[in-house]
Design a protein around this motif. Sequence first.
Motif, mmCIF file in Angstrom:
data_model
loop_
_atom_site.group_PDB
_atom_site.id
_atom_site.type_symbol
_atom_site.label_atom_id
_atom_site.label_comp_id
_atom_site.label_asym_id
_atom_site.label_seq_id
_atom_site.Cartn_x
_atom_site.Cartn_y
_atom_site.Cartn_z
ATOM 1 N N GLN A 106 1.525 -0.293 1.901
ATOM 2 C CA GLN A 106 0.805 -0.362 2.360
ATOM 3 C C GLN A 106 0.116 -1.609 1.569
ATOM 4 O O GLN A 106 0.373 -2.261 0.283
ATOM 5 C CB GLN A 106 -0.916 0.144 2.670
ATOM 6 C CG GLN A 106 -1.107 1.248 2.875
ATOM 7 C CD GLN A 106 -3.211 1.481 3.063
ATOM 8 O OE1 GLN A 106 -3.167 1.413 2.041
ATOM 9 N NE2 GLN A 106 -2.883 2.183 3.877
ATOM 10 N N VAL A 107 0.430 -3.490 2.767
ATOM 11 C CA VAL A 107 0.544 -4.227 1.631
ATOM 12 C C VAL A 107 -0.605 -5.113 2.251
ATOM 13 O O VAL A 107 -0.934 -4.965 3.590
ATOM 14 C CB VAL A 107 1.432 -4.958 2.766
ATOM 15 C CG1 VAL A 107 1.952 -6.455 1.842
ATOM 16 C CG2 VAL A 107 2.999 -4.211 2.738
ATOM 17 N N ARG A 108 -1.421 -5.585 1.172
ATOM 18 C CA ARG A 108 -2.804 -6.239 1.521
ATOM 19 C C ARG A 108 -2.442 -7.889 0.208
ATOM 20 O O ARG A 108 -1.355 -7.621 -0.028
ATOM 21 C CB ARG A 108 -3.751 -5.204 0.693
ATOM 22 C CG ARG A 108 -3.627 -4.253 1.077
ATOM 23 C CD ARG A 108 -5.377 -3.058 0.547
ATOM 24 N NE ARG A 108 -4.664 -2.129 1.140
ATOM 25 C CZ ARG A 108 -5.757 -1.443 2.454
ATOM 26 N NH1 ARG A 108 -6.016 -3.075 3.309
ATOM 27 N NH2 ARG A 108 -5.827 -0.439 2.770
ATOM 28 N N VAL A 109 -3.760 -8.464 0.599
ATOM 29 C CA VAL A 109 -3.863 -9.880 -0.009
ATOM 30 C C VAL A 109 -4.081 -9.550 -1.532
ATOM 31 O O VAL A 109 -5.118 -8.998 -1.013
ATOM 32 C CB VAL A 109 -4.559 -10.352 1.389
ATOM 33 C CG1 VAL A 109 -4.288 -12.232 0.420
ATOM 34 C CG2 VAL A 109 -3.497 -10.933 2.209
ATOM 35 N N GLU A 119 9.785 -5.215 -2.787
ATOM 36 C CA GLU A 119 9.646 -5.364 -3.994
ATOM 37 C C GLU A 119 9.863 -7.334 -3.928
ATOM 38 O O GLU A 119 9.314 -7.960 -4.236
ATOM 39 C CB GLU A 119 11.334 -5.390 -4.940
ATOM 40 C CG GLU A 119 11.292 -6.683 -5.739
ATOM 41 C CD GLU A 119 10.936 -6.845 -7.019
ATOM 42 O OE1 GLU A 119 10.253 -7.610 -7.665
ATOM 43 O OE2 GLU A 119 9.945 -5.670 -7.341
ATOM 44 N N MET A 120 10.093 -7.532 -2.351
ATOM 45 C CA MET A 120 9.953 -8.540 -1.490
ATOM 46 C C MET A 120 8.831 -9.553 -1.271
ATOM 47 O O MET A 120 8.425 -10.391 -1.364
ATOM 48 C CB MET A 120 11.077 -9.335 -0.231
ATOM 49 C CG MET A 120 10.715 -10.020 0.482
ATOM 50 S SD MET A 120 11.401 -9.891 2.277
ATOM 51 C CE MET A 120 10.457 -8.763 2.904
ATOM 52 N N LEU A 121 7.988 -8.216 -0.678
ATOM 53 C CA LEU A 121 6.445 -8.688 -0.982
ATOM 54 C C LEU A 121 5.725 -9.047 -1.784
ATOM 55 O O LEU A 121 5.290 -9.905 -2.652
ATOM 56 C CB LEU A 121 6.443 -7.513 0.387
ATOM 57 C CG LEU A 121 6.198 -7.486 1.685
ATOM 58 C CD1 LEU A 121 6.080 -5.649 1.858
ATOM 59 C CD2 LEU A 121 6.093 -7.870 2.415
ATOM 60 N N ARG A 122 6.431 -7.665 -3.236
ATOM 61 C CA ARG A 122 5.694 -9.268 -4.608
ATOM 62 C C ARG A 122 5.844 -9.617 -4.574
ATOM 63 O O ARG A 122 4.488 -10.607 -5.424
ATOM 64 C CB ARG A 122 5.904 -7.186 -5.128
ATOM 65 C CG ARG A 122 5.426 -6.364 -4.826
ATOM 66 C CD ARG A 122 5.403 -4.825 -6.631
ATOM 67 N NE ARG A 122 4.824 -3.420 -5.878
ATOM 68 C CZ ARG A 122 5.782 -2.639 -5.390
ATOM 69 N NH1 ARG A 122 7.131 -2.392 -5.272
ATOM 70 N NH2 ARG A 122 5.135 -1.160 -4.690
ATOM 71 N N MET A 155 6.666 -12.037 -3.134
ATOM 72 C CA MET A 155 5.588 -13.028 -2.226
ATOM 73 C C MET A 155 3.834 -13.142 -2.725
ATOM 74 O O MET A 155 3.453 -13.317 -1.728
ATOM 75 C CB MET A 155 5.281 -12.939 -1.161
ATOM 76 C CG MET A 155 7.116 -12.828 -0.389
ATOM 77 S SD MET A 155 7.070 -12.296 1.117
ATOM 78 C CE MET A 155 6.228 -13.275 3.275
ATOM 79 N N HIS A 156 3.694 -12.346 -3.576
ATOM 80 C CA HIS A 156 2.121 -11.696 -4.287
ATOM 81 C C HIS A 156 1.505 -11.225 -4.201
ATOM 82 O O HIS A 156 0.161 -11.503 -3.569
ATOM 83 C CB HIS A 156 1.932 -13.659 -4.510
ATOM 84 C CG HIS A 156 2.315 -14.424 -5.775
ATOM 85 N ND1 HIS A 156 3.026 -13.906 -7.193
ATOM 86 C CD2 HIS A 156 3.375 -15.115 -5.698
ATOM 87 C CE1 HIS A 156 3.536 -14.717 -7.799
ATOM 88 N NE2 HIS A 156 3.835 -15.709 -6.637
ATOM 89 N N LEU A 157 2.023 -10.600 -3.115
ATOM 90 C CA LEU A 157 1.257 -9.513 -2.673
ATOM 91 C C LEU A 157 0.796 -8.403 -2.985
ATOM 92 O O LEU A 157 2.096 -7.758 -3.764
ATOM 93 C CB LEU A 157 1.312 -9.249 -1.064
ATOM 94 C CG LEU A 157 2.142 -10.093 0.374
ATOM 95 C CD1 LEU A 157 3.298 -9.904 0.851
ATOM 96 C CD2 LEU A 157 0.875 -10.666 0.445
ATOM 97 N N ILE A 158 -0.047 -7.374 -2.699
ATOM 98 C CA ILE A 158 -0.290 -6.024 -3.073
ATOM 99 C C ILE A 158 0.491 -5.024 -2.288
ATOM 100 O O ILE A 158 -0.184 -4.983 -1.330
ATOM 101 C CB ILE A 158 -1.340 -6.056 -3.285
ATOM 102 C CG1 ILE A 158 -2.162 -6.435 -4.071
ATOM 103 C CG2 ILE A 158 -1.898 -4.547 -3.741
ATOM 104 C CD1 ILE A 158 -3.881 -6.863 -4.510
ATOM 105 N N VAL A 159 1.508 -4.505 -2.766
ATOM 106 C CA VAL A 159 2.338 -2.793 -2.009
ATOM 107 C C VAL A 159 2.237 -1.818 -3.107
ATOM 108 O O VAL A 159 2.115 -1.727 -3.813
ATOM 109 C CB VAL A 159 3.582 -3.343 -1.900
ATOM 110 C CG1 VAL A 159 4.086 -1.949 -1.661
ATOM 111 C CG2 VAL A 159 3.738 -5.025 -1.488
ATOM 112 N N THR A 160 1.324 -0.443 -1.760
ATOM 113 C CA THR A 160 0.613 0.412 -2.412
ATOM 114 C C THR A 160 1.751 1.538 -1.896
ATOM 115 O O THR A 160 1.345 1.336 -0.455
ATOM 116 C CB THR A 160 -0.560 0.828 -3.150
ATOM 117 O OG1 THR A 160 -1.665 0.359 -1.625
ATOM 118 C CG2 THR A 160 -0.944 -0.163 -3.939
ATOM 119 N N GLU A 161 1.716 2.789 -2.555
ATOM 120 C CA GLU A 161 2.608 3.933 -1.396
ATOM 121 C C GLU A 161 1.239 4.438 -1.420
ATOM 122 O O GLU A 161 0.602 5.211 -2.664
ATOM 123 C CB GLU A 161 3.611 4.719 -1.611
ATOM 124 C CG GLU A 161 3.960 6.072 -1.452
ATOM 125 C CD GLU A 161 5.120 5.939 -1.207
ATOM 126 O OE1 GLU A 161 5.927 7.663 -1.046
ATOM 127 O OE2 GLU A 161 6.159 5.117 -1.958
#
Length: 183
Positions: free
Chosen positions: A82-85, A126-129, A131-137
Amino acid sequence: MFTVNKHLPAARGLAPVLIQRAATVTLDWDTRSKSRFDAHDSAGRHLAVFLPRGTVLRGGDMLVAEDGAMIRVQAAPQPVLQVRVCAAHGTATDLLRAAYHLGNRHVPLEVQAECLQFEPDPVLAEMLRRMHLIVTEVQAAFEPEAGAYGEGGGHGHHGHDHGHTHDHAHGHDYHSHDHVHGH
């Protein structure tokens, strides 16, 4: 073994009581995106599913066996990212930018108002992180978008129906146009 060869998207046309009484089959995205597979339903029956090539099942769809038995499809929880701001310094544009980059890589992607979901991929995470996004499994049902030209016309075929019709009589005695919109 029950042979299943009919698919009713979003259980359209069925009475709610029939949907509620149906046995269920809980499937992950990988299985729901195949047109031929074996599974067991909640009644313990072995199902041999043979659907037209290219058929994609969604949670809420119904399958019909050759003997008329109905089976409701449920989307199984599975590992997804899940990708969140980041609430402290992120904006909605950051999530849109992430959707653009994932779409550019043709990643099956579920778009929700508050997050994006896709199958785990450490490189993309890692690419999304970066970009300063929160990525959680997490474990969650996964219903990716169908795409602009896929089944469901880009709406991801999740069973909503706008439920309106248009009868355009143009004042001519020789024709009229009836339109039904079921998105």
